[in-house]
Design a protein around this motif. Structure first.
Motif, PDB file in Angstrom:
ATOM      1  N   THR A  73     -33.678   4.740  20.627  1.00 28.32           N
ATOM      2  CA  THR A  73     -32.949   3.730  20.926  1.00 28.32           C
ATOM      3  C   THR A  73     -32.016   2.622  21.387  1.00 28.32           C
ATOM      4  OG1 THR A  73     -32.378   2.474  18.769  1.00 28.32           O
ATOM      5  CG2 THR A  73     -35.100   3.166  19.050  1.00 28.32           C
ATOM      6  N   VAL A  74     -30.869   3.743  21.665  1.00 24.75           N
ATOM      7  CA  VAL A  74     -29.234   3.096  21.367  1.00 24.75           C
ATOM      8  C   VAL A  74     -29.768   2.981  23.037  1.00 24.75           C
ATOM      9  CG1 VAL A  74     -27.071   4.226  21.766  1.00 24.75           C
ATOM     10  CG2 VAL A  74     -28.132   4.010  19.328  1.00 24.75           C
ATOM     11  N   PRO A  75     -29.546   4.135  24.232  1.00 25.45           N
ATOM     12  CA  PRO A  75     -29.360   3.782  25.180  1.00 25.45           C
ATOM     13  C   PRO A  75     -30.530   2.964  26.513  1.00 25.45           C
ATOM     14  CG  PRO A  75     -30.123   5.837  25.009  1.00 25.45           C
ATOM     15  CD  PRO A  75     -30.208   4.943  23.912  1.00 25.45           C
ATOM     16  N   PHE A  76     -31.635   3.039  25.833  1.00 18.39           N
ATOM     17  CA  PHE A  76     -32.780   1.527  26.650  1.00 18.39           C
ATOM     18  C   PHE A  76     -32.700   0.172  25.830  1.00 18.39           C
ATOM     19  CE2 PHE A  76     -35.155   6.034  25.916  1.00 18.39           C
ATOM     20  CZ  PHE A  76     -35.285   6.323  27.495  1.00 18.39           C
ATOM     21  N   ARG A  77     -31.766   0.750  24.269  1.00 17.84           N
ATOM     22  CA  ARG A  77     -31.680  -0.849  24.300  1.00 17.84           C
ATOM     23  C   ARG A  77     -30.569  -1.045  24.907  1.00 17.84           C
ATOM     24  NH1 ARG A  77     -31.566  -1.810  18.079  1.00 17.84           N
ATOM     25  NH2 ARG A  77     -31.515  -4.346  18.515  1.00 17.84           N
ATOM     26  N   LEU A  78     -29.492  -0.651  25.022  1.00 15.01           N
ATOM     27  CA  LEU A  78     -28.188  -0.872  26.335  1.00 15.01           C
ATOM     28  C   LEU A  78     -28.468  -1.552  27.345  1.00 15.01           C
ATOM     29  CD1 LEU A  78     -26.056   1.988  25.446  1.00 15.01           C
ATOM     30  CD2 LEU A  78     -26.059  -0.795  24.545  1.00 15.01           C
ATOM     31  N   GLY A 105     -28.392  -5.853  22.329  1.00 15.19           N
ATOM     32  CA  GLY A 105     -27.018  -4.943  22.743  1.00 15.19           C
ATOM     33  C   GLY A 105     -26.305  -4.596  21.866  1.00 15.19           C
ATOM     34  N   LEU A 106     -25.659  -5.391  20.679  1.00 16.28           N
ATOM     35  CA  LEU A 106     -25.111  -5.451  19.766  1.00 16.28           C
ATOM     36  C   LEU A 106     -25.903  -4.364  18.917  1.00 16.28           C
ATOM     37  CD1 LEU A 106     -23.754  -9.224  18.753  1.00 16.28           C
ATOM     38  CD2 LEU A 106     -22.842  -6.888  19.323  1.00 16.28           C
ATOM     39  N   GLY A 107     -27.228  -4.721  18.424  1.00 18.21           N
ATOM     40  CA  GLY A 107     -28.176  -3.684  17.775  1.00 18.21           C
ATOM     41  C   GLY A 107     -27.843  -2.458  18.178  1.00 18.21           C
ATOM     42  N   ALA A 108     -28.077  -2.107  19.608  1.00 15.04           N
ATOM     43  CA  ALA A 108     -27.321  -0.392  20.419  1.00 15.04           C
ATOM     44  C   ALA A 108     -26.193  -0.089  19.828  1.00 15.04           C
ATOM     45  CB  ALA A 108     -27.940  -0.223  21.863  1.00 15.04           C
ATOM     46  N   VAL A 109     -25.445  -1.254  20.198  1.00 18.73           N
ATOM     47  CA  VAL A 109     -23.390  -0.934  19.788  1.00 18.73           C
ATOM     48  C   VAL A 109     -23.782  -0.600  17.914  1.00 18.73           C
ATOM     49  CG1 VAL A 109     -21.711  -0.827  19.092  1.00 18.73           C
ATOM     50  CG2 VAL A 109     -22.688  -1.350  21.131  1.00 18.73           C
ATOM     51  N   ILE A 110     -24.757  -1.107  16.920  1.00 18.70           N
ATOM     52  CA  ILE A 110     -24.323  -0.948  16.131  1.00 18.70           C
ATOM     53  C   ILE A 110     -25.223   0.391  15.284  1.00 18.70           C
ATOM     54  CG2 ILE A 110     -25.016  -1.606  13.523  1.00 18.70           C
ATOM     55  CD1 ILE A 110     -24.290  -4.595  14.740  1.00 18.70           C
ATOM     56  N   THR A 111     -26.132   0.025  15.750  1.00 12.22           N
ATOM     57  CA  THR A 111     -27.032   1.865  15.688  1.00 12.22           C
ATOM     58  C   THR A 111     -26.196   3.026  15.537  1.00 12.22           C
ATOM     59  OG1 THR A 111     -29.171   0.892  15.842  1.00 12.22           O
ATOM     60  CG2 THR A 111     -29.297   2.726  16.198  1.00 12.22           C
ATOM     61  N   GLY A 112     -25.593   2.981  16.718  1.00  6.96           N
ATOM     62  CA  GLY A 112     -24.273   3.835  17.980  1.00  6.96           C
ATOM     63  C   GLY A 112     -23.998   4.378  16.908  1.00  6.96           C
ATOM     64  N   PHE A 113     -23.073   3.440  16.033  1.00  6.45           N
ATOM     65  CA  PHE A 113     -21.781   3.266  15.612  1.00  6.45           C
ATOM     66  C   PHE A 113     -22.382   4.007  14.195  1.00  6.45           C
ATOM     67  CE2 PHE A 113     -19.322   1.883  12.339  1.00  6.45           C
ATOM     68  CZ  PHE A 113     -18.174   2.289  12.014  1.00  6.45           C
ATOM     69  N   ALA A 114     -23.235   3.717  13.682  1.00  2.62           N
ATOM     70  CA  ALA A 114     -25.104   3.883  12.417  1.00  2.62           C
ATOM     71  C   ALA A 114     -24.578   5.556  12.548  1.00  2.62           C
ATOM     72  CB  ALA A 114     -25.108   2.979  11.792  1.00  2.62           C
ATOM     73  N   LEU A 115     -25.032   5.789  14.032  1.00  4.94           N
ATOM     74  CA  LEU A 115     -25.708   7.760  13.119  1.00  4.94           C
ATOM     75  C   LEU A 115     -24.270   8.315  13.564  1.00  4.94           C
ATOM     76  CD1 LEU A 115     -28.560   6.804  16.304  1.00  4.94           C
ATOM     77  CD2 LEU A 115     -28.520   7.811  14.109  1.00  4.94           C
ATOM     78  N   TRP A 116     -23.409   7.573  14.472  1.00  6.16           N
ATOM     79  CA  TRP A 116     -21.958   8.108  14.333  1.00  6.16           C
ATOM     80  C   TRP A 116     -21.636   9.237  13.795  1.00  6.16           C
ATOM     81  CZ3 TRP A 116     -17.141   6.367  13.467  1.00  6.16           C
ATOM     82  CH2 TRP A 116     -16.195   7.019  14.274  1.00  6.16           C
ATOM     83  N   ARG A 117     -20.842   7.234  12.196  1.00  7.27           N
ATOM     84  CA  ARG A 117     -20.178   7.261  11.460  1.00  7.27           C
ATOM     85  C   ARG A 117     -21.618   8.059  10.732  1.00  7.27           C
ATOM     86  NH1 ARG A 117     -21.429   3.034   8.763  1.00  7.27           N
ATOM     87  NH2 ARG A 117     -23.292   4.300   7.181  1.00  7.27           N
ATOM     88  N   GLU A 118     -22.215   8.892  10.095  1.00  9.43           N
ATOM     89  CA  GLU A 118     -22.955   9.543   9.198  1.00  9.43           C
ATOM     90  C   GLU A 118     -22.952  10.906   9.859  1.00  9.43           C
ATOM     91  OE1 GLU A 118     -26.978   7.302   9.140  1.00  9.43           O
ATOM     92  OE2 GLU A 118     -27.030   5.611   7.822  1.00  9.43           O
ATOM     93  N   GLY A 119     -22.717  10.942  11.236  1.00 10.46           N
ATOM     94  CA  GLY A 119     -22.734  12.797  11.893  1.00 10.46           C
ATOM     95  C   GLY A 119     -24.087  12.857  12.629  1.00 10.46           C
ATOM     96  N   LYS A 120     -25.022  11.848  12.729  1.00 13.29           N
ATOM     97  CA  LYS A 120     -25.941  11.962  13.344  1.00 13.29           C
ATOM     98  C   LYS A 120     -26.009  11.485  14.737  1.00 13.29           C
ATOM     99  CE  LYS A 120     -28.030  11.042   8.780  1.00 13.29           C
ATOM    100  NZ  LYS A 120     -29.860  10.771   8.225  1.00 13.29           N
ATOM    101  N   LEU A 121     -25.327  10.625  15.497  1.00 12.74           N
ATOM    102  CA  LEU A 121     -25.439  10.906  16.926  1.00 12.74           C
ATOM    103  C   LEU A 121     -25.777  11.300  17.949  1.00 12.74           C
ATOM    104  CD1 LEU A 121     -25.242   8.304  18.366  1.00 12.74           C
ATOM    105  CD2 LEU A 121     -23.310   8.761  19.038  1.00 12.74           C
ATOM    106  N   VAL A 122     -25.320  13.217  17.463  1.00 14.97           N
ATOM    107  CA  VAL A 122     -25.868  14.378  18.540  1.00 14.97           C
ATOM    108  C   VAL A 122     -26.539  15.146  17.642  1.00 14.97           C
ATOM    109  CG1 VAL A 122     -25.208  16.217  19.495  1.00 14.97           C
ATOM    110  CG2 VAL A 122     -23.728  13.511  19.698  1.00 14.97           C
ATOM    111  N   PRO A 123     -27.452  15.630  17.868  1.00 13.98           N
ATOM    112  CA  PRO A 123     -28.402  16.487  17.217  1.00 13.98           C
ATOM    113  C   PRO A 123     -27.744  17.376  17.054  1.00 13.98           C
ATOM    114  CG  PRO A 123     -29.617  15.768  19.113  1.00 13.98           C
ATOM    115  CD  PRO A 123     -28.364  14.914  19.402  1.00 13.98           C
TER     116      PRO A 123
END
Length: 131
Positions: A73-78, A105-123
């Motif tokens: 969802t992150v890139p498509f929401r951007l 846009g904010l939803g994408a950034v928040i989602t991306g940040f949450a994934l990054w914080r949890e170590g799940k942004l990149v498989p």
């Protein structure tokens, strides 16, 4: 993700039940009578139904913590943010419509940040090898 899913679902239902209300919320002119050949209500129904479906997808993904879906969802929401913002900046859409782009846009950034914080942004390579 669940909040976004619920909002998409609820606003989609609103658009199906009362398209004029949703048009007004977005800053579009609401006409009492539509001229022949005006398919605004058809497009409202189609986009509202898509929002209902998308809301359900997000709710199911959130209830199963389906991280790959969150990543997608992150890139498509951007992209959606960029397109909707461009519509406002070029005058094709009213200023209030920017809120929809900002939401994406904010939803994408928040989602991306949450994934990054949890170590799940990149498989991880390990989980890719297991699959």
């Amino acid at each position: 993700m669940a909040v976004f899913g619920f909002l998409a679902f609820a606003l989609g239902l609103l658009g199906l039940i009362s398209p004029g209300t949703l048009l007004g919320m977005l800053g579009f002119e609401v006409l009492d009578v539509r001229p022949a050949g005006d398919y605004t209500l058809v497009y409202m129904a189609a986009s509202s139904m898509a929002a209902v479906n998308m809301g359900v997808y997000y709710l199911f993904a959130a209830s199963h913590d389906y991280t790959p879906f969150f990543r997608w969802t992150v890139p498509f929401r951007l992209v959606t943010f960029a397109v909707f913002t461009t519509l406002v900046l070029t005058g094709a859409a009213p200023g209030k419509f920017f809120g929809v782009g900002l939401w994406e846009g904010l939803g994408a950034v928040i989602t991306g940040f949450a994934l990054w914080r949890e170590g799940k942004l990149v498989p991880s390579r390990q989980s890719a090898e297991v699959a």
